[in-house]
Design a protein around this motif. Structure first.
Motif, short mmCIF file in Angstrom:
data_model
loop_
_atom_site.label_atom_id
_atom_site.label_comp_id
_atom_site.label_asym_id
_atom_site.label_seq_id
_atom_site.Cartn_x
_atom_site.Cartn_y
_atom_site.Cartn_z
N ARG A 95 4.36 5.16 -5.62
CA ARG A 95 4.35 5.18 -7.07
C ARG A 95 3.45 6.33 -7.78
O ARG A 95 3.71 6.92 -8.71
N ASN A 96 2.25 6.60 -7.02
CA ASN A 96 1.40 7.37 -7.54
C ASN A 96 2.03 8.91 -7.51
O ASN A 96 1.28 9.67 -8.11
N LYS A 97 2.89 9.11 -6.70
CA LYS A 97 3.52 10.47 -6.43
C LYS A 97 4.84 10.33 -7.49
O LYS A 97 5.53 11.45 -7.35
N GLU A 153 0.77 -1.34 0.01
CA GLU A 153 -0.25 -0.12 0.17
C GLU A 153 0.79 1.16 0.05
O GLU A 153 0.60 2.25 -0.77
N GLU A 212 2.54 1.53 -3.41
CA GLU A 212 1.59 2.07 -4.33
C GLU A 212 1.53 3.60 -4.20
O GLU A 212 1.29 4.45 -5.18
N ASN A 213 1.30 4.09 -2.85
CA ASN A 213 0.94 5.39 -2.71
C ASN A 213 2.34 6.25 -3.24
O ASN A 213 2.25 7.40 -3.80
N TYR A 251 9.67 5.64 -7.02
CA TYR A 251 9.87 4.17 -7.21
C TYR A 251 10.95 3.86 -6.45
O TYR A 251 12.08 4.23 -6.35
#
Length: 132
Positions: free
Chosen positions: A124-126, A118, A121-122, A129
């Protein structure tokens, strides 16, 4: 408001690491036991867990050469506008457990593999990586 998975702290970019410090300061201060969906689980633990987590953040900040206000190194400190925590009721076992939590780097049971994904993923959304 989020506490990143403990294992991610040393990989966080500057902005997220410093933001995590601010979150810990707020939670240790007037934010303690004020509901917020993302961090409500921390209130199921003693404040010593939050202090242990904050120590991981502050240690990483120091490794990177950032200055940390020394008062935050005290488990009783809650910020300029809060009364300190009275540690006289904390027994030696509690303080030893706090030291163990800091050394172990596994402070919250909720910070499991699912939570790690989680958090990743949070990030990566920003556009961040992290590979390890």
């Amino acid at each position: 408001m989020r506490l990143w998975h403990e294992q991610l702290i040393k990989y966080l970019p500057r902005q997220q690491l410093l933001g995590q410090h601010r979150e810990c300061c707020a939670l240790r201060g007037n934010g303690w036991e004020k509901p917020h969906a993302t961090v409500n689980y921390i209130f199921n633990y003693s404040v010593t867990h939050l202090f242990a987590y904050h120590c991981l953040v502050m240690d990483e900040m120091k490794k990177r050469g950032y200055t940390v206000t020394e008062e935050w190194a005290s488990p009783s400190y809650r910020g300029k506008n809060c009364e300190p925590i009275d540690l006289t009721n904390f027994d030696k076992d509690t303080l030893k457990k706090m030291e163990f939590l800091i050394k172990s780097g596994h402070i919250y049971e909720e910070h499991d593999e699912r939570y790690m994904e989680e958090c990743l993923e949070n990030l990566r959304n920003k556009g961040i990586y992290i590979h390890f």
